[in-house]
Scaffold this motif. Structure first.
Motif, mmCIF file in Angstrom:
data_model
loop_
_atom_site.group_PDB
_atom_site.id
_atom_site.type_symbol
_atom_site.label_atom_id
_atom_site.label_comp_id
_atom_site.label_asym_id
_atom_site.label_seq_id
_atom_site.Cartn_x
_atom_site.Cartn_y
_atom_site.Cartn_z
ATOM 1 N N THR A 351 -10.143 -4.849 63.339
ATOM 2 C CA THR A 351 -9.422 -6.088 63.644
ATOM 3 C C THR A 351 -10.356 -7.221 64.035
ATOM 4 O O THR A 351 -9.929 -8.370 64.084
ATOM 5 C CB THR A 351 -8.415 -5.863 64.784
ATOM 6 O OG1 THR A 351 -9.128 -5.569 66.002
ATOM 7 C CG2 THR A 351 -7.471 -4.717 64.458
ATOM 8 N N LEU A 352 -11.616 -6.913 64.316
ATOM 9 C CA LEU A 352 -12.570 -7.945 64.715
ATOM 10 C C LEU A 352 -13.021 -8.724 63.485
ATOM 11 O O LEU A 352 -13.220 -8.154 62.416
ATOM 12 C CB LEU A 352 -13.765 -7.310 65.428
ATOM 13 C CG LEU A 352 -13.407 -6.455 66.662
ATOM 14 C CD1 LEU A 352 -14.657 -5.824 67.252
ATOM 15 C CD2 LEU A 352 -12.695 -7.306 67.715
ATOM 16 N N THR A 353 -13.222 -10.016 63.645
ATOM 17 C CA THR A 353 -13.415 -10.877 62.478
ATOM 18 C C THR A 353 -14.837 -11.371 62.285
ATOM 19 O O THR A 353 -15.140 -11.959 61.253
ATOM 20 C CB THR A 353 -12.485 -12.096 62.569
ATOM 21 O OG1 THR A 353 -12.757 -12.803 63.787
ATOM 22 C CG2 THR A 353 -11.030 -11.661 62.540
ATOM 23 N N THR A 354 -15.729 -11.169 63.252
ATOM 24 C CA THR A 354 -17.094 -11.664 63.102
ATOM 25 C C THR A 354 -18.089 -10.519 63.204
ATOM 26 O O THR A 354 -17.830 -9.499 63.844
ATOM 27 C CB THR A 354 -17.441 -12.716 64.167
ATOM 28 O OG1 THR A 354 -17.488 -12.083 65.459
ATOM 29 C CG2 THR A 354 -16.413 -13.842 64.182
ATOM 30 N N ASP A 355 -19.255 -10.715 62.582
ATOM 31 C CA ASP A 355 -20.307 -9.708 62.664
ATOM 32 C C ASP A 355 -20.752 -9.502 64.105
ATOM 33 O O ASP A 355 -20.999 -8.378 64.539
ATOM 34 C CB ASP A 355 -21.510 -10.123 61.811
ATOM 35 C CG ASP A 355 -21.224 -9.995 60.325
ATOM 36 O OD1 ASP A 355 -20.179 -9.414 59.979
ATOM 37 O OD2 ASP A 355 -22.036 -10.473 59.514
ATOM 38 N N ASP A 356 -20.878 -10.599 64.850
ATOM 39 C CA ASP A 356 -21.318 -10.482 66.242
ATOM 40 C C ASP A 356 -20.366 -9.604 67.044
ATOM 41 O O ASP A 356 -20.799 -8.733 67.803
ATOM 42 C CB ASP A 356 -21.399 -11.869 66.896
ATOM 43 C CG ASP A 356 -22.433 -12.742 66.247
ATOM 44 O OD1 ASP A 356 -23.520 -12.871 66.806
ATOM 45 O OD2 ASP A 356 -22.156 -13.279 65.165
ATOM 46 N N ALA A 357 -19.067 -9.832 66.855
ATOM 47 C CA ALA A 357 -18.077 -9.058 67.601
ATOM 48 C C ALA A 357 -18.124 -7.589 67.197
ATOM 49 O O ALA A 357 -18.039 -6.693 68.042
ATOM 50 C CB ALA A 357 -16.685 -9.629 67.362
ATOM 51 N N ARG A 358 -18.296 -7.322 65.917
ATOM 52 C CA ARG A 358 -18.312 -5.942 65.443
ATOM 53 C C ARG A 358 -19.537 -5.190 65.951
ATOM 54 O O ARG A 358 -19.432 -4.058 66.428
ATOM 55 C CB ARG A 358 -18.269 -5.920 63.923
ATOM 56 C CG ARG A 358 -16.939 -6.388 63.341
ATOM 57 C CD ARG A 358 -17.028 -6.580 61.850
ATOM 58 N NE ARG A 358 -15.767 -7.065 61.301
ATOM 59 C CZ ARG A 358 -15.626 -7.517 60.059
ATOM 60 N NH1 ARG A 358 -16.669 -7.536 59.252
ATOM 61 N NH2 ARG A 358 -14.456 -7.942 59.638
ATOM 62 N N VAL A 359 -20.705 -5.828 65.815
ATOM 63 C CA VAL A 359 -21.924 -5.162 66.263
ATOM 64 C C VAL A 359 -21.903 -4.960 67.775
ATOM 65 O O VAL A 359 -22.288 -3.900 68.283
ATOM 66 C CB VAL A 359 -23.170 -5.958 65.834
ATOM 67 C CG1 VAL A 359 -24.435 -5.345 66.423
ATOM 68 C CG2 VAL A 359 -23.281 -5.984 64.316
ATOM 69 N N GLY A 360 -21.447 -5.966 68.509
ATOM 70 C CA GLY A 360 -21.351 -5.820 69.954
ATOM 71 C C GLY A 360 -20.398 -4.710 70.352
ATOM 72 O O GLY A 360 -20.659 -3.946 71.287
ATOM 73 N N GLY A 405 -17.494 -2.247 57.694
ATOM 74 C CA GLY A 405 -17.744 -3.013 56.484
ATOM 75 C C GLY A 405 -19.018 -3.827 56.534
ATOM 76 O O GLY A 405 -19.153 -4.838 55.837
ATOM 77 N N ILE A 406 -19.977 -3.413 57.363
ATOM 78 C CA ILE A 406 -21.247 -4.127 57.490
ATOM 79 C C ILE A 406 -22.327 -3.349 56.751
ATOM 80 O O ILE A 406 -22.568 -2.181 57.055
ATOM 81 C CB ILE A 406 -21.653 -4.285 58.966
ATOM 82 C CG1 ILE A 406 -20.634 -5.158 59.706
ATOM 83 C CG2 ILE A 406 -23.042 -4.891 59.096
ATOM 84 C CD1 ILE A 406 -20.917 -5.297 61.188
ATOM 85 N N PRO A 407 -22.993 -3.944 55.752
ATOM 86 C CA PRO A 407 -24.073 -3.240 55.065
ATOM 87 C C PRO A 407 -25.160 -2.829 56.055
ATOM 88 O O PRO A 407 -25.626 -3.638 56.862
ATOM 89 C CB PRO A 407 -24.602 -4.277 54.071
ATOM 90 C CG PRO A 407 -23.456 -5.208 53.861
ATOM 91 C CD PRO A 407 -22.753 -5.280 55.188
#
Length: 648
Positions: A351-360, A405-407
């Protein structure tokens, strides 16, 4: 001009008068050039020479010059001392205006904020506008937002281009979605570009209603995109290269001559890409792999050997199904249990929409669930029931990046492991064993001093793929093409030993039929061991779990299964089913006639000789867009199985 999207007025406050002047410098002194495109098919644009000044590092254009070049209305009302901009109106020259546009910015000039008010379609606006020598000058991007035309700036050759037929897009950085689009376009025929544009337009632009024009505009507005290599010596900025290719395909024209990047690939290889003690050897490996992959005839390469394990391990991560095997003593059921344990977290992650949010989120999750300093596998030690090794923690992160979904892929030395992740359009190195909190992404980001590293990772290494086998010390399987035609290199005993090892419950009928792979393959000049490895992949090692076919169909390769739920073809005996599979492989491998009567129901539908090598059986990897299966890395999965067969 095409129909435009209108922006709300920026403010209702009138422009104020500035008593102080700033220095405006002729833009030509900075080496900038300006081009204008007025049609959908014109990707390059036509050279123009309007009056342009640089003010405090920003570029300002004479408003009337842009109105004439891009054909929108610009009128002056002397009674109210106001300028009116009308995007849908045609440009009308002012009284006494000369017939041609001339660049009058030949020397520095004082610039003051204009005293006039500006209106857009009757609404008061207040962009920053300067008056220079009695004329109004406005920033190109500021006007692009208002009038809705595309703006591109090529930082490599300092070319500014305005696109009258395309919508405005804010300048941005290369994103993971753009990387995915580029990877797809690399292997798709141009006839499929329209579908790809439809699929990616809303994702890349963030606008659910975006069309292919908006997608191309957004690609043109990327700053600092990675490079694309058509050979080791011919490089382009990925965003401009694919914007031009999409434009050509979607307007049925010839692709524009995308400006080349100034350096060759081997000159860009970055020795600092991975933080390991063998940087010099790593750079040599990159140059070797780049020359092999991007050379004029990569199919002729018999082998490509790298000097150490770092570059091999950094090429790409293992398949996700292999991730849990990085630590001994783990079973598939352990892995399934771990996935169930993290299912709620992975749902939240999606549900998170940004790379920063996902990685964090991933970082905090790893800190919450694991402790380091031991040797336990991540699929057993969550909830801090054991201490994990650095390699296993990196494997856990790798799985979570895939779920997000992050390479990403694992990079490993002989004693530790870390993750290389593509976030916010840039490669970053993360070591999740460092420190107790993630301060910011930039704390762990690798600074890409040379763009060659990003190019190799995004184009050559194909992040997220599974191109190497953990036991090999070369990259032969990636750079060497394995012919489908020929004699088998594995024996019937090896194939039987393999299937009993990976599927202890395999039916005896399957074990007994294995020699048919060799005899049927020999009859048609096709490698029967490749056919058997393919059958293992298609049937889940003859468990038929999640398979579209059943054992009693004697269809061991999914022939005739074109979509989910289809049962596919059936054959009277196992031998005939294997014969049909071998015939289908031969249809892809070459144009030679069959030795036996055709029983493959889809033989005539294959473009003969379209996939002479195992590597080309995957549609995504086949340069012609043909192939047996649409899933990524289809051929590599077959080759990995074949290697394990030969090890038995």
């Amino acid at each position: 001009m095409l129909k435009r999207l209108f922006f709300a007025a920026l403010t209702v406050a009138a422009l104020t008068t500035s008593a102080s002047a700033v220095n405006a410098l002729p833009a030509a002194s900075g080496g900038q050039s300006f081009y204008v495109s007025t049609s959908l098919s014109d990707a390059a644009g036509q050279s123009a020479d309007p009056t342009i000044y640089n003010i405090n590092g920003n570029t300002y254009f004479k408003l009337r010059d842009l109105g004439r070049l891009l054909n929108f209305g610009v009128t002056y009302d002397s009674v109210s001392n106001a300028v009116h901009i009308e995007p849908d109106a045609d440009y009308v020259p002012a009284s006494g205006e000369i017939s041609t546009i001339q660049n009058t910015a030949t020397a520095p000039a004082p610039a003051v904020v204009t005293r006039q008010t500006l209106y857009l379609n009757g609404s008061l606006i207040s962009p920053t506008v300067y008056n220079i020598k009695g004329n109004n000058y406005i920033g190109l991007r500021a006007l692009g937002r208002l009038v809705d035309f595309g703006v591109s700036y090529n930082y490599d050759n300092r070319r500014i281009t305005a696109y009258a037929a395309y919508p405005y897009a804010e300048e941005t950085t290369w994103s993971a979605a753009m990387n995915d689009l580029a990877n797809d376009l690399r292997v798709l025929p141009s006839s499929s570009f329209s579908n790809a544009a439809t699929q990616y337009a809303s994702v890349i632009t963030g606008d659910a209603n975006a069309d292919w024009r908006a997608l191309i505009s957004q690609l043109r507005a990327v700053k600092g995109a990675p490079l694309y290599a058509s050979s080791a010596n011919t490089l382009y900025r990925s965003n401009l290269y694919w914007a031009d290719k999409l434009t050509a395909a979607l307007t049925s024209t010839t692709a524009a001559a995308t400006p080349q990047y100034s350096s060759s690939l081997t000159a860009l290889a970055d020795a600092n890409l991975f933080d390991n003690p063998d940087k010099t050897a790593l750079q040599t490996d990159f140059q070797t792999m780049a020359a092999a992959y991007l050379g004029t005839n990569p199919a002729s390469m018999s082998s490509v050997t790298v000097s150490n394990g770092y570059s091999r391990d950094a090429r790409s991560r293992p398949a996700l199904s292999d991730t849990y095997t990085l630590t001994d003593g783990v079973t598939a059921s352990d892995y399934a249990a771990a996935k169930r344990f993290f299912s709620a977290d992975m749902a939240k992650l999606s549900t998170l929409t940004t790379d920063d949010a996902r990685v964090g989120y991933i970082y905090k999750l790893l800190q919450r669930e694991f402790r380091t300093g031991g040797s336990a596998s991540w699929v057993k030690a969550y909830h801090k029931t054991g201490s994990v090794s650095a390699r296993s923690l990196a494997a856990a992160a790798d799985w979570m990046f895939s779920e997000a979904g992050i390479p990403a892929f694992l990079a490993r030395s002989w004693s530790t492991a870390w993750n290389v992740v593509y976030v916010n359009g840039q490669w970053a190195v993360f070591d999740f064993t460092k420190g107790g909190a993630l301060r910011s992404l930039d704390d762990y980001r690798l600074i890409d001093l040379n763009p060659g590293s990003t190019l190799l990772l995004t184009q050559v290494m194909r992040p997220g793929a599974s191109y190497y086998n953990l036991r090999t010390a070369t990259v032969d399987k990636y750079f060497t093409y394995t012919n489908i035609a020929g004699s088998a290199q594995a024996t019937a005993k090896q194939m039987q030993a393999y299937i009993k090892k990976v599927n202890p419950s395999v039916p005896q009928s399957v074990v007994d039929m294995i020699p048919y792979y060799l005899s049927e393959g020999q009859a048609e000049g096709i490698r029967g061991d490749i056919a058997f490895a393919q059958s293992c992949l298609e049937t889940g090692n003859f468990t038929f779990k999640d398979s579209a076919v059943k054992l009693e169909q004697n269809n061991f390769c999914g022939l005739g299964v074109l979509d989910n739920g289809m049962l596919g073809a059936s054959f009277k005996t196992p031998q005939l089913g294997i014969r049909a599979q071998v015939q289908h492989l031969k249809a892809y491998a070459n144009k030679a006639p069959l030795s036996n009567p055709v029983i493959d129901p889809r033989f005539s539908l294959v473009t003969r000789g379209a996939a002479p090598t195992v590597q080309y059986l995957g549609i995504q990897e086949n340069p012609q867009g043909y192939g047996w299966a649409a899933g990524a890395d289809y051929s590599v999965k077959i080759l990995n199985i074949l290697e394990n067969i030969r090890a038995c």
